[in-house]
Design an enzyme around this catalytic site. Structure first.
Site, PDB file in Angstrom:
ATOM      1  NE  ARG A 115      -2.709  -1.346   3.382  1.00 28.97           N
ATOM      2  CZ  ARG A 115      -3.467  -1.332   4.468  1.00 28.97           C
ATOM      3  NH1 ARG A 115      -4.705  -0.873   4.399  1.00 28.97           N
ATOM      4  NH2 ARG A 115      -3.007  -1.766   5.625  1.00 28.97           N
ATOM      5  CG  HIS A 148      -2.985  -1.662  -2.809  1.00 26.51           C
ATOM      6  ND1 HIS A 148      -4.289  -1.910  -2.395  1.00 26.51           N
ATOM      7  CD2 HIS A 148      -2.832  -0.312  -2.741  1.00 26.51           C
ATOM      8  CE1 HIS A 148      -4.875  -0.775  -2.089  1.00 26.51           C
ATOM      9  NE2 HIS A 148      -4.023   0.213  -2.302  1.00 26.51           N
ATOM     10  CE  LYS A 214     -13.576   3.592  -0.013  1.00 28.67           C
ATOM     11  NZ  LYS A 214     -12.367   2.997   0.575  1.00 28.67           N
ATOM     12  NE  ARG A 216     -10.483   8.584   0.409  1.00 30.74           N
ATOM     13  CZ  ARG A 216     -10.414   7.709   1.398  1.00 30.74           C
ATOM     14  NH1 ARG A 216     -10.414   8.144   2.646  1.00 30.74           N
ATOM     15  NH2 ARG A 216     -10.345   6.411   1.165  1.00 30.74           N
TER      16      ARG A 216
END
Length: 361
Positions: A115, A148, A214, A216
């Site tokens: 990540r 990832h 998403k 944010r």
């Protein structure tokens, strides 16, 4: 196959032994696991010793850097190992070969620091540095699962980087268990970063997909991230449909549960959560509560990284065994065969779905 040895790190002993059993059956041979000793000094320093010759052997090192159950005594106190320490043990075992191995293949299903794959400003670039370090130490091939960011392979352009997906194995288990639901499915990505993965699942299942964006709050940082304000849905009508939410990993799981709640509010029937790695970093209380409320039906994940036995026994959890896939990869590599057939299980899945649909008619 006598030129091959497995080095199974303590952090993935159960998975490694299953892989060994498959290889024994495939090749009608004895165990391939080489004996090693992992010792710690009382101040936390360590060493690894290989207890048998590996000269001119093809070595396959299997490790789970995500196993948070492993610990050792440091200054008389139990010290639980982090991914950094598991990675350090990998370097120790490579060093212990003393350069005598014919070839070293590192099988690291959960890629170390995956990540932290890109840099923003004055940040460390941990995954790329680790891959380059492994190349310098003499690793010839790196095998991982569901990286990832698959583009991290660009950090080691001269080193084979084999990124496999357990998609078809997970779907086989899903089809076997959820026969009645596969004819009325939609696949969902919990965020824009998971859309390619969701699209692949949808193609395998022959159904439509949707995604959530998403939104944010970019003015705040909480636990190293900008907090999520809203999940904006983009996709087809959900009412009366069964849903699969897919991602590479579940960390705290809060975001995935929130997406499942939104799908329930939009009229979804049974909701299944799917992730290659169930890290469950904040425990399982949120999942237990969500399951009891009927928010989701089951969580499907793999044994490619550590999951406590207690969680595996939960009614809402389904553990998918990927040891045979790893054994196949090792066999193909050792016999110098193309890995292409192992990358795509689409035909097998489509055939299985067709058989299930015929039975349901």
């Amino acid at each position: 196959m006598n030129n091959m040895k497995l080095i199974v790190m303590e952090n993935c002993k159960e998975l490694g032994e299953k892989v060994d059993e498959h290889l024994k059956r495939m090749n009608h041979n004895g165990s391939y696991i080489a004996s090693i000793s992992n010792e710690r000094f009382s101040n936390g320093e360590g060493k690894i010793k290989i207890n048998e010759t590996v000269r001119e052997k093809d070595l396959y090192i299997i490790t789970d850097i995500g196993n948070y159950s492993q610990y050792y005594k440091m200054h008389g106190q139990p010290h639980y190992m982090s991914p950094d320490e598991h990675y350090q043990d990998v370097k120790r075992v490579i060093s212990a070969t003393c350069g005598g191995a014919s070839k070293i293949t590192l099988i690291m299903p959960l890629l170390y620091q995956s990540r932290q794959d890109k840099r923003k400003g004055r940040e460390s670039l941990d995954c790329a540095i680790a891959l380059q370090e492994l190349e310098q130490l003499g690793v010839n091939t790196i095998v991982t699962f569901d990286a990832h960011n698959p583009g991290i392979c660009n950090a080691i352009p001269k080193l084979p980087f084999e990124n496999f997906y357990p998609t078809h194995i997970i779907l086989e288990k899903f089809i076997e268990n959820e026969t009645e639901d596969i004819g009325n499915l939609l696949v969902f990505a919990p965020d824009m970063g998971a859309t390619e993965r969701a699209r692949y699942y949808a193609e395998m299942l022959g159904c439509d997909m949707g995604a959530f964006y998403k939104r944010r709050d970019l003015s705040k940082v909480v636990n190293g991230k900008n907090p999520i304000i809203d999940h904006v849905y983009m996709g087809p009508d959900i009412k009366g449909k069964n849903a699969i939410i897919v991602d590479d990993m579940i960390a705290s799981g809060q975001s995935m549960i929130e997406v499942a709640e939104l799908l329930k509010d939009k009229g979804a029937k049974n909701i299944y959560l799917v992730a290659t790695f169930a890290l469950l970093t904040e425990g399982v209380e949120n999942f237990v509560k969500a399951y009891e409320k009927g928010i989701f039906t089951k969580l499907y994940s793999t044994n490619l990284s550590y999951v406590p036995e207690k969680i595996k026994k939960e009614r809402w959890y389904c553990d998918v065994d990927c040891s045979y896939q790893i054994a196949q990869i090792i066999n193909y590599l050792n016999n110098k065969k193309s890995l292409a057939p192992l990358y795509n299980g689409k035909k097998d899945i489509l055939d299985k779905i067709e058989r299930v649909m015929v039975k349901c008619e």
